[in-house]
Design a protein around this motif. Structure first.
Motif, short mmCIF file in Angstrom:
data_model
loop_
_atom_site.label_atom_id
_atom_site.label_comp_id
_atom_site.label_asym_id
_atom_site.label_seq_id
_atom_site.Cartn_x
_atom_site.Cartn_y
_atom_site.Cartn_z
N PHE A 192 28.93 45.56 27.62
CA PHE A 192 30.07 45.21 29.03
C PHE A 192 31.06 44.06 28.34
CE2 PHE A 192 26.38 46.86 31.04
CZ PHE A 192 26.66 48.10 31.35
N THR B 137 38.33 47.10 39.04
CA THR B 137 37.36 47.31 40.30
C THR B 137 38.54 46.12 41.30
OG1 THR B 137 35.93 47.97 39.90
CG2 THR B 137 36.56 47.06 42.02
N SER B 138 38.37 44.55 40.10
CA SER B 138 38.77 43.44 40.73
C SER B 138 40.34 43.98 40.27
CB SER B 138 38.58 42.48 39.70
OG SER B 138 38.28 42.62 38.47
N ARG C 161 41.62 37.25 39.28
CA ARG C 161 40.70 36.27 39.41
C ARG C 161 41.52 35.30 39.44
NH1 ARG C 161 36.48 39.48 41.04
NH2 ARG C 161 34.96 40.51 39.08
N LEU D 53 41.75 46.24 43.41
CA LEU D 53 40.81 45.53 44.62
C LEU D 53 42.09 44.18 44.90
CD1 LEU D 53 37.85 45.09 45.23
CD2 LEU D 53 38.90 46.76 46.14
N VAL E 79 38.61 44.24 30.28
CA VAL E 79 37.80 43.04 29.07
C VAL E 79 37.02 43.77 28.13
CG1 VAL E 79 37.86 41.68 31.54
CG2 VAL E 79 36.37 43.78 31.14
N GLY E 80 36.32 42.49 27.05
CA GLY E 80 35.53 43.53 26.52
C GLY E 80 35.95 43.14 24.93
N LEU F 262 30.95 47.97 38.27
CA LEU F 262 31.53 48.06 38.58
C LEU F 262 32.54 48.17 40.38
CD1 LEU F 262 33.14 50.85 37.79
CD2 LEU F 262 31.53 52.31 39.07
N ALA F 263 31.11 47.19 41.52
CA ALA F 263 31.36 47.24 42.26
C ALA F 263 32.25 46.11 42.80
CB ALA F 263 29.88 47.19 43.10
N GLY F 264 32.76 45.19 41.22
CA GLY F 264 34.03 44.27 41.63
C GLY F 264 32.67 42.78 41.16
N ALA F 265 32.08 42.70 40.65
CA ALA F 265 31.86 41.35 39.91
C ALA F 265 32.18 40.84 38.37
CB ALA F 265 29.75 41.22 39.83
N GLU F 266 32.02 39.61 38.34
CA GLU F 266 32.83 39.68 37.19
C GLU F 266 31.23 39.48 36.26
OE1 GLU F 266 35.92 37.76 36.10
OE2 GLU F 266 35.62 37.12 34.83
N LYS F 267 30.48 39.53 36.55
CA LYS F 267 29.29 38.30 35.75
C LYS F 267 27.76 39.10 36.48
CE LYS F 267 31.96 34.35 35.32
NZ LYS F 267 31.70 32.54 34.74
#
Lengths: 207, 258
Positions: free
Chosen positions: B120, A13-14, A188, A17, A46-47, B94-99
């Protein structure tokens, strides 16, 4: 048009975007045929490497990535996506990875008790070469990192930039011909990260 | 060298940023998206959003807001409050937060940390803890974990909990001192230092920041990797840049350009 590989290990997502924020069209896909046909490819992640590699091998995504790189498609790896491009990772008990760039992925060893692992935060990236994807970005600029393992290229020619943390001066950008890959997260890393993504979208794949 | 992170914290209630003292007497401050963009443009290194009433109202987090934040800023941000299971975690990421930050949930179901980390990655899972100073035999560190915005005492020792959470796979720990929260008299240095000393993962100091010197103290004396700020910037008394300039003067590694 940029195609972002979806292999369920993603900061998808990031990344999407961030490209959209600089008016670049993106498509997210897990279809090997689409990835092979793509004009430019981004391989995020990531992961953990073990889960990611088994996901790549389950479908034909691993092969699609190899072929895409071989046919000189401009290709950007990010974080775990970058680590998977090397030959081998120490994570998850040792995992063979795609082997597109000679070298290994190693775990940080703290030099003092205050060297926390994972490395989380902004750190300086010292460029070793000039490259179109780094154009307009000041040498030594800070980018955002989140990782416990780092790329160690076998040959200096594949190390495009270095960063210092814990016991390592590691390759924070690796590359080879049409391939460039960052251990940090340009998506980021604010304005400077967006500049890198924009540069990538304009890159022909030649250095 | 890795920079120390400065992280404005936005407590959100009904889509408005709010701030109280010791979790009480909250006043409204503004629109979370607008404030996030201003802080990001102003040089903050990361942001954290707490949906402060979600947990008490037993509802899920406001995902629309998370998506809007992710579209608006391109630096890392964490989201907490109202996370009650793995699906909630997945939705926030999924909404775009890093943590995603867990607090009460992790106290009641510690295994959620291990499950979240496995699914995750540890780096996505932040443990928020609200310790309060006590004098009780069951809390030898001198601090007890509270939950649900200081409403419940758990009988858990803060230091034990930090170590246990690390073993379960949390990626970093936010230590929010209930005693210092909103006082603007400085971070609780002993508490932060004790936890930073005991774990191998990054520790984020929270609660009590009122001046740039308070940040310098918690970075230098308590070895915090990051510091959360709220009132001192929300009121307009300081900008993030002013804080950073002072810390750079003090020789602390800080991100200088953005």
């Amino acid at each position: 048009m940029i195609t972002i590989i979806d292999y369920k290990a993603g900061n998808l997502t990031s990344v999407r975007l961030a490209f959209q924020a600089v008016d670049i069209e993106v498509k997210v896909s897990n279809d090997p045929a689409e990835i092979l046909a793509a004009e430019k490819v981004v391989f995020p992640g990531v992961g953990a490497v073990g889960t990611a590699m088994s996901e790549l091998q389950k479908g034909e995504l691993g092969d699609a990535i190899r072929q895409s790189v071989a046919k000189k498609t401009p290709f950007l790896g990010i974080c775990l996506g970058t680590q998977i491009l090397l030959e081998y990772s120490e994570e998850d008990g040792g995992v063979e990875t795609l082997g597109l760039i000679p070298g290994q992925v190693k775990r940080f060893q703290p030099k003092s008790k205050w060297d926390k692992v994972p490395e989380i935060g902004w750190n300086q990236v010292e460029f070793k070469i000039e490259h179109p994807v780094l154009s307009g970005i000041e040498n030594g600029a800070e980018f955002y990192f989140v990782h416990s393992y780092y790329p160690a290229t076998k040959y200096d020619e594949n190390c495009y930039a270095t960063t210092e943390y814990a016991d390592a001066t590691f390759s924070s950008i690796v590359g080879k011909e049409n391939l460039i890959a960052t251990q940090f997260h340009p998506e980021r890393s604010g304005r400077i990260g967006l500049q890198l993504l924009k540069n990538f979208s304009n890159w022909s794949g030649q250095c | 060298m890795l920079s120390k992170r400065i992280i404005p914290c936005l407590d959100v209630r009904n889509k408005i940023v709010t701030k109280g003292v010791k979790f009480q007497n909250n006043v409204d401050l503004g629109d979370p998206i607008e404030m996030a963009v201003n802080y990001s443009d102003g040089g903050c290194d990361e942001l954290v959003f707490y949906d402060i009433t979600a947990s008490a109202e037993r509802r899920s987090i406001d995902l629309e807001m998370v998506e809007e934040v992710a579209r608006s800023i391109h630096i890392p941000f964490a989201v907490g409050g109202g996370i009650s299971n793995l699906t909630d975690m997945y939705n926030v990421l999924l909404a775009g937060a890093e943590k995603v930050s867990v607090n009460s949930l992790a106290v009641h179901q510690p295994d959620i940390i291990a499950e979240g980390a496995k699914q995750f990655g540890s780096q996505c899972i932040v443990l928020g803890m609200d310790p309060v100073r006590v004098s009780k035999p069951e809390c030898p560190s001198g601090y007890e974990i509270t939950t649900r915005g200081f409403r419940e005492f758990t009988g858990m020792d803060a230091l034990d909990w930090a170590k246990k959470a690390q073993d379960l796979g949390v990626g970093e720990i936010v230590v929010n001192s209930v005693d210092a929260d909103g006082t603007r008299e400085g971070y609780e240095l002993d508490l932060t230092g004790m936890i930073a000393d005991a774990v191998q993962i990054p520790v984020v100091a929270s609660g009590g920041a009122g001046t740039p010197q308070h940040l310098a103290d918690v970075f230098e004396k308590s070895h915090a990797d990051a510091a959360i700020i709220a009132s001192m910037v929300h009121t307009g008394e300081y900008t993030v840049k002013q804080i950073k300039d002072d810390l750079i003067q003090a020789g602390i590694p800080i991100r200088k350009k953005w």
